[in-house]
Structure formats: structure tokens, C-alpha cells
Write a protein that holds these residues in place. Structure first.
Motif, PDB file in Angstrom:
ATOM      1  N   HIS A 157       0.846  -1.187   0.000  1.00  0.00           N
ATOM      2  CA  HIS A 157       0.000   0.000   0.000  1.00  0.00           C
ATOM      3  C   HIS A 157       0.891   1.251   0.000  1.00  0.00           C
ATOM      4  CE1 HIS A 157      -2.832   3.084   1.378  1.00  0.00           C
ATOM      5  NE2 HIS A 157      -3.767   2.297   0.871  1.00  0.00           N
ATOM      6  N   PRO A 158       0.554   2.253  -0.810  1.00  0.00           N
ATOM      7  CA  PRO A 158       1.419   3.442  -0.901  1.00  0.00           C
ATOM      8  C   PRO A 158       1.529   4.216   0.398  1.00  0.00           C
ATOM      9  CG  PRO A 158      -0.665   3.787  -2.063  1.00  0.00           C
ATOM     10  CD  PRO A 158      -0.591   2.324  -1.737  1.00  0.00           C
ATOM     11  N   GLY A 159       0.581   3.990   1.328  1.00  0.00           N
ATOM     12  CA  GLY A 159       0.643   4.681   2.605  1.00  0.00           C
ATOM     13  C   GLY A 159       1.474   3.968   3.652  1.00  0.00           C
ATOM     14  N   TYR A 160       2.027   2.808   3.303  1.00  0.00           N
ATOM     15  CA  TYR A 160       2.845   2.063   4.270  1.00  0.00           C
ATOM     16  C   TYR A 160       4.259   2.630   4.289  1.00  0.00           C
ATOM     17  CZ  TYR A 160       5.404  -1.701   6.549  1.00  0.00           C
ATOM     18  OH  TYR A 160       6.206  -2.420   7.391  1.00  0.00           O
ATOM     19  N   SER A 161       4.794   2.848   5.493  1.00  0.00           N
ATOM     20  CA  SER A 161       6.150   3.376   5.638  1.00  0.00           C
ATOM     21  C   SER A 161       6.843   2.636   6.773  1.00  0.00           C
ATOM     22  CB  SER A 161       6.098   4.887   5.922  1.00  0.00           C
ATOM     23  OG  SER A 161       7.401   5.423   6.061  1.00  0.00           O
ATOM     24  N   HIS A 162       7.656   1.666   6.426  1.00  0.00           N
ATOM     25  CA  HIS A 162       8.380   0.860   7.410  1.00  0.00           C
ATOM     26  C   HIS A 162       9.275   1.748   8.269  1.00  0.00           C
ATOM     27  CE1 HIS A 162      10.063  -2.921   8.829  1.00  0.00           C
ATOM     28  NE2 HIS A 162      11.263  -2.391   8.736  1.00  0.00           N
ATOM     29  N   PRO A 163       9.321   1.535   9.614  1.00  0.00           N
ATOM     30  CA  PRO A 163       8.789   0.398  10.379  1.00  0.00           C
ATOM     31  C   PRO A 163       7.376   0.622  10.947  1.00  0.00           C
ATOM     32  CG  PRO A 163      10.181   1.697  11.793  1.00  0.00           C
ATOM     33  CD  PRO A 163      10.225   2.362  10.439  1.00  0.00           C
ATOM     34  N   ALA A 164       6.764   1.789  10.720  1.00  0.00           N
ATOM     35  CA  ALA A 164       5.401   1.995  11.218  1.00  0.00           C
ATOM     36  C   ALA A 164       4.452   1.004  10.540  1.00  0.00           C
ATOM     37  CB  ALA A 164       4.958   3.424  10.943  1.00  0.00           C
ATOM     38  N   ILE A 165       3.453   0.545  11.257  1.00  0.00           N
ATOM     39  CA  ILE A 165       2.583  -0.496  10.713  1.00  0.00           C
ATOM     40  C   ILE A 165       1.200   0.028  10.328  1.00  0.00           C
ATOM     41  CG2 ILE A 165       3.763  -2.492  11.662  1.00  0.00           C
ATOM     42  CD1 ILE A 165       0.657  -1.095  13.336  1.00  0.00           C
ATOM     43  N   TYR A 166       1.084   1.325  10.086  1.00  0.00           N
ATOM     44  CA  TYR A 166      -0.152   1.846   9.512  1.00  0.00           C
ATOM     45  C   TYR A 166      -0.220   1.443   8.039  1.00  0.00           C
ATOM     46  CZ  TYR A 166       0.096   4.690  13.729  1.00  0.00           C
ATOM     47  OH  TYR A 166       0.190   5.098  15.036  1.00  0.00           O
ATOM     48  N   ASN A 167      -1.426   1.221   7.554  1.00  0.00           N
ATOM     49  CA  ASN A 167      -1.614   0.766   6.166  1.00  0.00           C
ATOM     50  C   ASN A 167      -0.796  -0.500   5.899  1.00  0.00           C
ATOM     51  OD1 ASN A 167      -3.162   3.208   5.470  1.00  0.00           O
ATOM     52  ND2 ASN A 167      -1.191   4.235   5.661  1.00  0.00           N
ATOM     53  N   ASP A 168      -0.818  -1.394   6.887  1.00  0.00           N
ATOM     54  CA  ASP A 168       0.002  -2.614   6.829  1.00  0.00           C
ATOM     55  C   ASP A 168      -0.721  -3.670   5.991  1.00  0.00           C
ATOM     56  OD1 ASP A 168       2.023  -4.405   7.305  1.00  0.00           O
ATOM     57  OD2 ASP A 168       1.378  -4.903   9.350  1.00  0.00           O
ATOM     58  N   ALA A 235      -2.132   0.359  23.778  1.00  0.00           N
ATOM     59  CA  ALA A 235      -0.995   0.418  22.852  1.00  0.00           C
ATOM     60  C   ALA A 235      -0.202   1.699  23.083  1.00  0.00           C
ATOM     61  CB  ALA A 235      -1.484   0.355  21.408  1.00  0.00           C
ATOM     62  N   ASP A 236       1.033   1.541  23.497  1.00  0.00           N
ATOM     63  CA  ASP A 236       1.904   2.704  23.677  1.00  0.00           C
ATOM     64  C   ASP A 236       2.434   3.172  22.324  1.00  0.00           C
ATOM     65  OD1 ASP A 236       1.651   2.578  26.446  1.00  0.00           O
ATOM     66  OD2 ASP A 236       3.321   1.151  26.621  1.00  0.00           O
ATOM     67  N   LYS A 237       2.667   4.458  22.208  1.00  0.00           N
ATOM     68  CA  LYS A 237       3.274   4.997  20.995  1.00  0.00           C
ATOM     69  C   LYS A 237       4.732   4.554  20.915  1.00  0.00           C
ATOM     70  CE  LYS A 237       0.287   9.077  20.730  1.00  0.00           C
ATOM     71  NZ  LYS A 237       0.233  10.562  20.660  1.00  0.00           N
ATOM     72  N   ASN A 238       5.127   4.056  19.746  1.00  0.00           N
ATOM     73  CA  ASN A 238       6.506   3.615  19.542  1.00  0.00           C
ATOM     74  C   ASN A 238       6.826   3.719  18.053  1.00  0.00           C
ATOM     75  OD1 ASN A 238       5.301   1.293  18.302  1.00  0.00           O
ATOM     76  ND2 ASN A 238       5.077   0.375  20.335  1.00  0.00           N
ATOM     77  N   ASP A 239       7.945   3.117  17.632  1.00  0.00           N
ATOM     78  CA  ASP A 239       8.332   3.215  16.222  1.00  0.00           C
ATOM     79  C   ASP A 239       7.297   2.582  15.302  1.00  0.00           C
ATOM     80  OD1 ASP A 239      10.633   4.526  16.889  1.00  0.00           O
ATOM     81  OD2 ASP A 239      11.922   2.752  16.788  1.00  0.00           O
ATOM     82  N   GLU A 240       6.652   1.505  15.782  1.00  0.00           N
ATOM     83  CA  GLU A 240       5.643   0.852  14.968  1.00  0.00           C
ATOM     84  C   GLU A 240       4.316   1.593  14.988  1.00  0.00           C
ATOM     85  OE1 GLU A 240       5.704  -3.075  16.744  1.00  0.00           O
ATOM     86  OE2 GLU A 240       6.753  -3.863  14.976  1.00  0.00           O
ATOM     87  N   LEU A 241       4.042   2.264  16.093  1.00  0.00           N
ATOM     88  CA  LEU A 241       2.779   2.989  16.260  1.00  0.00           C
ATOM     89  C   LEU A 241       3.056   4.420  16.726  1.00  0.00           C
ATOM     90  CD1 LEU A 241       0.847   0.153  18.095  1.00  0.00           C
ATOM     91  CD2 LEU A 241       0.241   1.055  15.838  1.00  0.00           C
TER      92      LEU A 241
END
Length: 319
Positions: A157-168, A235-241
Motif C-alpha cells: 500500500h502506498p501509505g505504508y512506511s516501514h517500520p510503522a505499521i499503519y496501512n500494513d 498500545a503505547d506509541k513507539n516506532d511501529e505505532l
């Protein structure tokens, strides 16, 4: 006062009717039609016969074999033969033929497998092989029909940006078409966003426990529950979230028992039964990220498939 109250009731009923109509009409007709066609192609057999009379008309009769292979899932355990014919396993095959499997997926057409975008960033290598129709790996004594497919390409998906897991979410395109049978055929895409669904079925070949690390070769199933927006608090905010839980694009699913998805289940589906076809499922979510594997009452986040239907349909249109 009675007249005003009655008027309010009429307005409320009218509003509910509008909501009901909007819900029914919000179902994508193309997705409904495709789901039905998959069911018919695998489960319906049409035969013809006629009376032994000259010029007698030909009569067609359709036998519908669409029945459930398993009772409703309570708890979890090993999957049964033919129970999840859309289950896919994704891996990387080396030049010497050695394969390392590391993610799951869902067959959604005769050429396409739905999975998590983060699975395409695996340290084991790029996804270049998909296995369908299997139940227990490394055995030929189970009731299965395993078949390996090489990967033609894949699209994140064009909205996916590793390592964040939005639009995973990602779609893998196979190099040859899948011949549908009782062991291999697609899951249906969602008819709705799943917000009102009380429970789901998660499947995968992932670890059964986080400690000790246990390899699992049998496809497993587990019943999990809809925690709605609970993940905003767990869910704590982190690199994935970095922005925390997003209730629009993610599902929050878990259990109050030691039941969960775990390492190796990423990319696999969370499912619900089709309302009218007991032999079919809808893929409602994609296993994305967990807060703590196998921890009671601590739900994990799954990609909400319904939000991405337009994008998925664009990928399915590619040949």
C-alpha cells in the motif's frame, strides 16, 4: 406531550430505516457478486437429463454442496482438513531450494494473496514463494493438497512506511492461476467494516507460545473477540505505532484467556463466517502487530480490510 413524543418515535424509526438501507446498499455489488461466483465454482454441480422421449426438453439440476466442514469454533486448536482453503503461507526460497516460511496470507482470487506489508521487509529475504492447500507442513499423511506457487510481483500500500505499521497491507500476485477445489479457493472480501462483529477467527502457522519458542507445523485456529477501541489505551506509541492505535484503519482484537496470534502469524487473516454460505468466510483483518503475545485481555492490532477495498480492487484488476 404525547404527540411530540410520538413524533420523536417516528423520526427515530425513520432514521433507523435510513441507516439500515445505507448498510445494505453500502455492500459493494462487485464484491458480493464475486464472492457468490467463487462459491458456485467450487460447491455447485450442474447436471442435465431428459426423459427418453423424442424432442423431450433437457432439464438442468444443480446440486449445492456448500456445507460447513467444522462446527462453530469455540476456543482454539488445530484446523481441520479443508476448513480454511484460502490459507496461504509465504516464504523465501533460496537458489538451492531451501525454503524459510515466515508469514501468512489469504487467497482472494485465482492470482492474488492478501498479506501484511511488513511481511515484505523480512530479514529472511523477499517473498518469492507461496504455498496453498496445506494443513500440516513436512508430512504427506494429512488430508491436504499442498501446492507451491512462485511470486510474479507484489504491491505494498502506498501509505505504508516501514517500520510503522499503519496501512500494513499488501497484495502478492502469483505467477500462475490457482485451480479452485475444496482445498484451495478464495475467501470473500468484507461486506462491512466489522465494527459490530462480536468475534473473529484467526488462523496461522505461527508460534503456539512466545516462551519457550515453539515451532508449529500445523495450521491453528483460535476464536478472538472485538475489543473495539480498547487498543487506544493498551498500545503505547513507539516506532511501529508513532500515532498510537488508529480505529479507522485497524481492528482491535484479543481474548481474556491465553489465546492469541503470535510470531509467524503475521499477514494471516482474521475471519468471519459468510452469513448465507457456510462453506465460505470473509477476511475482515490482517494480522499486523501484537502488544504482548499470549497475554490475556491485552488485544492486538489488525489491519481493517474493509477500509482498503478500493485499493484491493485496483490490484485485482491487474493481470
Amino acid at each position: 406531550m404525547r404527540s411530540a413524543f410520538s413524533g420523536k418515535i417516528v423520526q427515530l424509526v425513520a432514521a433507523l430505516l435510513v441507516l439500515l438501507v445505507n448498510f445494505v446498499t453500502s455492500q459493494d455489488p462487485d464484491i458480493v457478486k464475486t464472492c457468490t461466483s467463487y462459491k458456485k465454482s467450487v460447491w455447485e454441480e450442474t447436471s442435465e437429463f431428459s426423459f427418453l422421449i423424442e424432442n423431450a426438453p433437457i432439464i438442468y439440476k444443480t446440486l449445492d454442496k456448500c456445507t460447513s466442514y467444522a462446527p462453530l469454533i469455540i476456543g482454539g486448536g488445530p484446523a481441520l482438513p479443508k476448513e480454511f482453503p484460502h490459507a496461504a503461507r509465504l516464504g523465501h526460497r533460496e537458489d538451492d531450494g531451501e525454503i524459510e516460511w515466515f508469514c501468512g496470507g489469504t487467497l482472494i482470487s485465482n492470482l492474488h494473496v492478501l498479506t501484511a506489508a511488513h511481511c515484505l521487509y523480512s530479514p529472511q529475504g523477499s517473498v518469492n514463494i507461496v504455498r496453498l492447500g496445506d494443513l500440516e507442513f513436512d508430512t504427506s499423511t494429512d488430508d491436504a493438497d499442498p501446492e507451491d506457487f512462485t511470486v510474479k510481483d507484489f504491491t505494498l500500500h502506498p501509505g505504508y512506511s516501514h517500520p510503522a505499521i499503519y496501512n500494513d497491507i499488501a497484495v502478492v500476485r502469483l505467477s500462475k492461476t490457482v485451480t479452485f477445489n475444496e482445498y484451495k479457493h478464495p475467501a470473500c472480501l468484507p461486506f462491512d467494516d466489522g465494527r459490530s462483529v462480536p468475534s473473529f477467527i484467526a488462523i496461522g502457522w505461527g508460534q503456539l507460545e512466545i516462551v519457550p519458542r515453539t515451532e508449529n507445523k500445523k495450521l491453528q485456529k483460535v476464536k478472538l473477540y472485538n475489543y473495539n477501541t480498547r487498543c487506544r489505551f493498551t498500545a503505547d506509541k513507539n516506532d511501529e505505532l508513532p500515532e498510537g492505535y488508529n480505529a479507522t484503519t485497524q481492528l482491535c482484537i484479543g481474548s481474556n484467556e491465553h489465546k492469541d496470534t503470535c510470531n509467524g502469524d503475521s499477514g494471516g487473516p482474521v475471519l468471519i463466517y459468510h452469513k448465507d454460505y457456510p462453506c465460505m468466510y470473509h477476511v475482515m483483518g490482517i494480522t499486523s502487530v501484537g502488544v504482548a503475545c499470549d497475554t490475556p485481555d491485552l488485544p492486538a492490532m489488525y489491519t481493517r480490510v474493509h477500509f482498503y477495498l478500493d485499493w484491493i480492487k485496483q490490484q485485482l484488476a491487474k493481470t
